[in-house]
Design a protein around this motif. Structure first.
Motif, PDB file in Angstrom:
ATOM      1  N   VAL A 137       2.456  27.912 -51.809  1.00 20.52           N
ATOM      2  CA  VAL A 137       2.919  26.628 -52.336  1.00 20.52           C
ATOM      3  C   VAL A 137       2.846  25.572 -51.244  1.00 20.52           C
ATOM      4  O   VAL A 137       3.162  25.836 -50.076  1.00 20.52           O
ATOM      5  CB  VAL A 137       4.372  26.730 -52.862  1.00 20.52           C
ATOM      6  N   GLY A 138       2.436  24.365 -51.616  1.00 15.99           N
ATOM      7  CA  GLY A 138       2.369  23.255 -50.670  1.00 15.99           C
ATOM      8  C   GLY A 138       2.638  21.939 -51.370  1.00 15.99           C
ATOM      9  O   GLY A 138       2.922  21.898 -52.571  1.00 15.99           O
ATOM     10  N   LEU A 139       2.566  20.857 -50.617  1.00 14.07           N
ATOM     11  CA  LEU A 139       2.762  19.513 -51.147  1.00 14.07           C
ATOM     12  C   LEU A 139       1.472  18.720 -51.025  1.00 14.07           C
ATOM     13  O   LEU A 139       0.718  18.885 -50.069  1.00 14.07           O
ATOM     14  CB  LEU A 139       3.878  18.784 -50.393  1.00 14.07           C
ATOM     15  N   LEU A 167       1.263  19.053 -47.167  1.00 16.32           N
ATOM     16  CA  LEU A 167       1.753  20.286 -46.566  1.00 16.32           C
ATOM     17  C   LEU A 167       0.882  21.410 -47.107  1.00 16.32           C
ATOM     18  O   LEU A 167       0.911  21.692 -48.311  1.00 16.32           O
ATOM     19  CB  LEU A 167       3.216  20.529 -46.933  1.00 16.32           C
ATOM     20  N   PRO A 168       0.076  22.040 -46.261  1.00 14.22           N
ATOM     21  CA  PRO A 168      -0.839  23.094 -46.738  1.00 14.22           C
ATOM     22  C   PRO A 168      -0.090  24.205 -47.456  1.00 14.22           C
ATOM     23  O   PRO A 168       1.068  24.509 -47.134  1.00 14.22           O
ATOM     24  CB  PRO A 168      -1.492  23.600 -45.444  1.00 14.22           C
ATOM     25  N   THR A 169      -0.738  24.803 -48.438  1.00 16.38           N
ATOM     26  CA  THR A 169      -0.119  25.901 -49.169  1.00 16.38           C
ATOM     27  C   THR A 169       0.037  27.124 -48.273  1.00 16.38           C
ATOM     28  O   THR A 169      -0.891  27.521 -47.577  1.00 16.38           O
ATOM     29  CB  THR A 169      -0.963  26.278 -50.402  1.00 16.38           C
ATOM     30  N   ARG A 170       1.231  27.672 -48.290  1.00 15.92           N
ATOM     31  CA  ARG A 170       1.522  28.895 -47.549  1.00 15.92           C
ATOM     32  C   ARG A 170       2.495  29.734 -48.369  1.00 15.92           C
ATOM     33  O   ARG A 170       3.200  29.220 -49.234  1.00 15.92           O
ATOM     34  CB  ARG A 170       2.142  28.597 -46.181  1.00 15.92           C
ATOM     35  N   GLN A 225       8.315  28.839 -45.729  1.00 11.04           N
ATOM     36  CA  GLN A 225       7.730  27.665 -46.373  1.00 11.04           C
ATOM     37  C   GLN A 225       8.777  26.880 -47.145  1.00 11.04           C
ATOM     38  O   GLN A 225       8.616  25.673 -47.358  1.00 11.04           O
ATOM     39  CB  GLN A 225       6.590  28.096 -47.302  1.00 11.04           C
ATOM     40  N   THR A 226       9.852  27.524 -47.558  1.00 10.77           N
ATOM     41  CA  THR A 226      10.892  26.834 -48.330  1.00 10.77           C
ATOM     42  C   THR A 226      11.475  25.660 -47.564  1.00 10.77           C
ATOM     43  O   THR A 226      11.619  24.552 -48.106  1.00 10.77           O
ATOM     44  CB  THR A 226      12.018  27.816 -48.710  1.00 10.77           C
ATOM     45  N   GLU A 227      11.808  25.877 -46.309  1.00  7.58           N
ATOM     46  CA  GLU A 227      12.387  24.797 -45.502  1.00  7.58           C
ATOM     47  C   GLU A 227      11.383  23.670 -45.295  1.00  7.58           C
ATOM     48  O   GLU A 227      11.741  22.486 -45.368  1.00  7.58           O
ATOM     49  CB  GLU A 227      12.847  25.329 -44.152  1.00  7.58           C
ATOM     50  N   ALA A 228      10.130  24.024 -45.061  1.00  6.91           N
ATOM     51  CA  ALA A 228       9.096  23.006 -44.875  1.00  6.91           C
ATOM     52  C   ALA A 228       8.927  22.165 -46.136  1.00  6.91           C
ATOM     53  O   ALA A 228       8.755  20.940 -46.067  1.00  6.91           O
ATOM     54  CB  ALA A 228       7.778  23.665 -44.494  1.00  6.91           C
ATOM     55  N   LEU A 248       9.791  17.114 -49.117  1.00 10.27           N
ATOM     56  CA  LEU A 248      10.238  16.397 -50.307  1.00 10.27           C
ATOM     57  C   LEU A 248      11.223  15.292 -49.968  1.00 10.27           C
ATOM     58  O   LEU A 248      11.312  14.281 -50.676  1.00 10.27           O
ATOM     59  CB  LEU A 248      10.875  17.379 -51.297  1.00 10.27           C
ATOM     60  N   LEU A 249      11.970  15.471 -48.888  1.00 15.69           N
ATOM     61  CA  LEU A 249      12.967  14.475 -48.494  1.00 15.69           C
ATOM     62  C   LEU A 249      12.412  13.411 -47.552  1.00 15.69           C
ATOM     63  O   LEU A 249      13.093  12.425 -47.261  1.00 15.69           O
ATOM     64  CB  LEU A 249      14.157  15.162 -47.813  1.00 15.69           C
ATOM     65  N   SER A 250      11.179  13.607 -47.098  1.00 12.74           N
ATOM     66  CA  SER A 250      10.645  12.723 -46.062  1.00 12.74           C
ATOM     67  C   SER A 250       9.875  11.533 -46.612  1.00 12.74           C
ATOM     68  O   SER A 250       9.375  10.727 -45.835  1.00 12.74           O
ATOM     69  CB  SER A 250       9.715  13.513 -45.132  1.00 12.74           C
TER      70      SER A 250
END
Length: 223
Positions: free
Chosen positions: A60-62, A67-70, A75-78, A83-85
């Motif tokens: 999963v990524g953004l 944010l590359p999928t990992r 990865q949850t914290e990333a 999402l908050l940034s």
């Protein structure tokens, strides 16, 4: 040339689910005092979905911020930080045309009040990358019901747009008609691209929307 094994490995690495949550100013709207904004609910939904996917072994990524999928718990914290940034941007959001995981899946969460041509461009870019996905339109109950009457001043969240009327109730039927037209348009664009679309009102539980997103990715897209 590449061996079939190498090509298959490249295909597997490219797989993943990329998520985009609209950071625009319009997503900061909350129709009731103390209620969660559309943006808050969208971020919670996105993170909950990501956690479910990661627990299932997905990458999963953004899309933006990229944010590359990992895979994996780290990865949850990333994802949460990503999402908050994203600070509120322009009045209305436009889905990105980059950041997809090639041959993967994508999730776009927005009120989709912006230019529909931007949505069409994003879906075209996704198709070119072999990506299929889902769109979730999230609205505040006030945007669903249009409970306004009498003298009302409508302003965009950034304050750049403003409209005053003495008879807001007279706009209700036209507003609902325009909203229905936008939803039909989203449905047509999604169908043409092989995507799925769903609508969620911010007044209720997030659980039904989360369940729909998870099932749509796992079953509705034939993945």
């Amino acid at each position: 040339g590449d061996t079939p094994f190498v090509r298959e490995r490249e295909w597997q690495v490219a797989q993943g689910v990329t998520i985009w949550v609209d950071p625009s100013a319009s997503m900061q709207f909350a129709g009731a005092k103390g209620a969660a904004s559309k943006a808050d609910r969208a971020r919670v939904l996105a993170l909950a979905l990501a956690i479910l996917l990661l627990r299932g072994g997905e990458r999963v990524g953004l899309m933006a911020p990229h944010l590359p999928t990992r895979a994996g718990r780290a990865q949850t914290e990333a994802l949460a930080l990503g999402l908050l940034s994203s600070p509120p941007a322009q009045d209305y959001g436009t889905p990105p045309v980059t950041g997809f995981a090639p041959h993967g899946r994508a999730v776009l969460i927005s009120d989709f009040f912006g230019d529909p041509r931007a949505v069409a461009d994003a879906l075209a870019a996704a198709s070119a990358a072999g990506v299929r996905g889902v769109m979730l339109q999230i609205l505040d109950p006030a945007e669903e019901d249009f409970p306004f009457d009498g003298r009302t001043i409508f302003e965009s969240m950034s304050g750049s747009l403003s409209h005053e009327t003495l008879r807001a109730g007279d706009l209700r039927a036209r507003y609902h008609e325009r909203l229905a037209q936008r939803r039909d348009q989203l449905g047509q664009m999604a169908g043409a691209a092989g995507w799925l679309v769903h609508h969620h009102s911010g007044g209720g539980s997030l659980a039904p929307a989360l369940l729909w997103l998870h099932r749509a990715l796992a079953e509705g897209l034939g993945c």
